[in-house]
Design a protein around this motif. Structure first.
Motif, mmCIF file in Angstrom:
data_model
loop_
_atom_site.group_PDB
_atom_site.id
_atom_site.type_symbol
_atom_site.label_atom_id
_atom_site.label_comp_id
_atom_site.label_asym_id
_atom_site.label_seq_id
_atom_site.Cartn_x
_atom_site.Cartn_y
_atom_site.Cartn_z
ATOM 1 N N LEU A 154 -1.399 -1.448 -8.743
ATOM 2 C CA LEU A 154 -0.642 -1.944 -7.461
ATOM 3 C C LEU A 154 -1.656 -1.471 -6.300
ATOM 4 O O LEU A 154 -2.085 -2.302 -5.322
ATOM 5 N N LYS A 155 -2.432 -0.319 -6.389
ATOM 6 C CA LYS A 155 -3.140 0.133 -5.533
ATOM 7 C C LYS A 155 -4.575 -0.608 -5.322
ATOM 8 O O LYS A 155 -5.170 -1.014 -4.559
ATOM 9 N N ALA A 156 -4.883 -0.999 -6.615
ATOM 10 C CA ALA A 156 -6.224 -1.624 -6.741
ATOM 11 C C ALA A 156 -5.911 -2.996 -6.224
ATOM 12 O O ALA A 156 -6.889 -3.736 -5.610
ATOM 13 N N MET A 157 -4.645 -3.648 -6.487
ATOM 14 C CA MET A 157 -4.639 -4.927 -5.945
ATOM 15 C C MET A 157 -4.290 -5.096 -4.431
ATOM 16 O O MET A 157 -4.682 -5.884 -3.829
ATOM 17 N N ALA A 158 -3.714 -3.988 -3.965
ATOM 18 C CA ALA A 158 -3.536 -3.701 -2.371
ATOM 19 C C ALA A 158 -5.015 -3.821 -1.653
ATOM 20 O O ALA A 158 -5.336 -4.306 -0.855
ATOM 21 N N LEU A 159 -5.891 -2.810 -2.430
ATOM 22 C CA LEU A 159 -7.295 -2.761 -1.794
ATOM 23 C C LEU A 159 -7.887 -4.054 -1.917
ATOM 24 O O LEU A 159 -8.530 -4.546 -0.860
ATOM 25 N N PHE A 160 -8.001 -4.717 -2.930
ATOM 26 C CA PHE A 160 -8.830 -6.013 -3.312
ATOM 27 C C PHE A 160 -8.198 -6.954 -2.059
ATOM 28 O O PHE A 160 -8.954 -7.643 -1.586
ATOM 29 N N SER A 161 -6.652 -7.111 -2.093
ATOM 30 C CA SER A 161 -6.127 -8.125 -1.288
ATOM 31 C C SER A 161 -6.718 -7.869 0.246
ATOM 32 O O SER A 161 -6.894 -8.522 0.871
ATOM 33 N N GLN A 172 -15.224 1.298 -8.747
ATOM 34 C CA GLN A 172 -15.833 2.345 -9.935
ATOM 35 C C GLN A 172 -14.818 3.207 -10.279
ATOM 36 O O GLN A 172 -14.979 4.008 -11.393
ATOM 37 N N TYR A 173 -13.839 3.771 -9.399
ATOM 38 C CA TYR A 173 -12.905 4.537 -9.755
ATOM 39 C C TYR A 173 -11.703 3.823 -10.500
ATOM 40 O O TYR A 173 -10.966 4.499 -11.372
ATOM 41 N N TYR A 174 -11.149 2.694 -9.870
ATOM 42 C CA TYR A 174 -10.099 2.171 -10.520
ATOM 43 C C TYR A 174 -10.199 1.297 -11.869
ATOM 44 O O TYR A 174 -9.374 1.179 -12.564
ATOM 45 N N LEU A 175 -11.361 0.776 -12.123
ATOM 46 C CA LEU A 175 -11.734 0.277 -13.316
ATOM 47 C C LEU A 175 -11.298 0.814 -14.378
ATOM 48 O O LEU A 175 -10.759 0.189 -15.407
ATOM 49 N N SER A 193 0.950 -1.228 -0.017
ATOM 50 C CA SER A 193 0.084 0.036 0.064
ATOM 51 C C SER A 193 1.052 1.163 -0.054
ATOM 52 O O SER A 193 0.609 2.313 -0.769
ATOM 53 N N GLU A 194 1.863 1.219 0.869
ATOM 54 C CA GLU A 194 2.820 2.276 0.747
ATOM 55 C C GLU A 194 3.356 2.658 -0.514
ATOM 56 O O GLU A 194 3.846 3.689 -0.886
ATOM 57 N N GLU A 195 4.020 1.544 -1.112
ATOM 58 C CA GLU A 195 4.843 1.724 -2.320
ATOM 59 C C GLU A 195 3.564 1.985 -3.428
ATOM 60 O O GLU A 195 3.996 2.783 -4.434
ATOM 61 N N ALA A 196 2.479 1.614 -3.433
ATOM 62 C CA ALA A 196 1.441 1.937 -4.566
ATOM 63 C C ALA A 196 1.143 3.644 -4.302
ATOM 64 O O ALA A 196 1.026 4.149 -5.460
#
Length: 264
Positions: free
Chosen positions: A71-78, A113-116, A60-63
């Motif tokens: 990376l942010k989307a994957m961090a949020l989903f994870s 809806q923001y990331y897609l 999350s920090e790296e994103a």
């Protein structure tokens, strides 16, 4: 039956401040779940979550630092996939109430809806995804164990592809999403609401400002929350309440009322 309360809102609305005060209260019958900002010290060294949560915090920090949408989307989903694991980790026989900051069946849909559109624009940087896969392999493997996916060999790319395909057809919680995230819609939702101008003033004081923390984007996210809450109210037995969060006095008043509610 354990009652679940969600405290959510846009960036700068006061969620973290409220959670800090609740943590200081140290109520034994209340489990506090802040999956996007989990204190690694609160996770037992023997827990299978220790390393994944540690990597999630780092990712999350790296994103945020690299301003990376993928990376942010994957961090949020994870984080949201690990939510049910963190709940199991934090609850005890004494637990009667779970209070969470963000929830898989609420906030995931809003930020999807923001990331897609950003994930779907341009070509996928496979080289970058493979770099993420190598660096965060333990986390991605752990996340993939929770998902009903047959081919899990491509790690980060598999998760990235799942996010793009799954949330195109999902805009609100249903039986399938409850199964994916292994949780139910909260019993009660408090949405901390303040004018975007005030939120931006608070955000401007932070060391790191995230890509979505802009006036136009926050306004759009607020509208998405409003629409989602209408759907949830229609389809679920959930109490949804907007909380005035324009001033710290208002937040203090809400905190006092919340303490009265959860102590009863």
């Amino acid at each position: 039956m354990i009652k679940t309360i969600l405290i959510t809102g846009l960036d700068g609305s006061g969620k973290s401040t409220l959670f800090s005060k609740l943590e200081a209260k140290n109520l034994n019958h209340v489990a506090l779940i802040s999956v996007l900002h989990t204190d690694i010290a609160s996770i037992s060294d023997s827990s299978s979550l220790k390393k994944p949560i540690e990597l999630l915090n780092e990712m999350s920090e790296e994103a945020d630092k690299d301003n990376s949408d993928s990376l942010k989307a994957m961090a949020l989903f994870s984080a949201m996939i690990l939510f049910h694991k963190l709940v199991a980790e934090k609850t005890t026989l004494e637990t009667k109430i779970i209070i969470c900051e963000r929830h898989p069946l609420i906030d995931t849909f809003v930020y999807a809806q923001y990331y897609l559109p950003r994930l779907n624009s341009g070509n996928t940087d496979l080289e970058k995804l493979m770099y993420y896969n190598t660096k965060y392999e333990t986390l991605f493997s752990f996340v993939l164990e929770q998902l009903p996916i047959e081919n899990k060999d491509l790690g980060a790319y598999t998760i990235y592809k799942f996010i793009k395909e799954f949330f195109v057809k999902k805009t609100a919680p249903d039986a399938e999403t409850e199964s994916i995230f292994k949780t139910n819609v909260p019993d009660k939702i408090f949405f901390l609401k303040a004018p975007v101008k005030i939120l931006m003033e608070r955000i401007s004081c932070r060391k790191v400002i995230e890509a979505h923390e802009k006036t136009s984007i926050l306004s759009g996210l607020e509208a998405t929350y409003d629409n989602l809450f209408k759907t949830i109210a229609k389809n679920n037995d959930t109490t949804i309440k907007n909380i005035e969060a324009s001033s710290f006095e208002s937040l203090d008043n809400f905190y006092s009322e919340l303490i009265k509610e959860i102590k009863n």
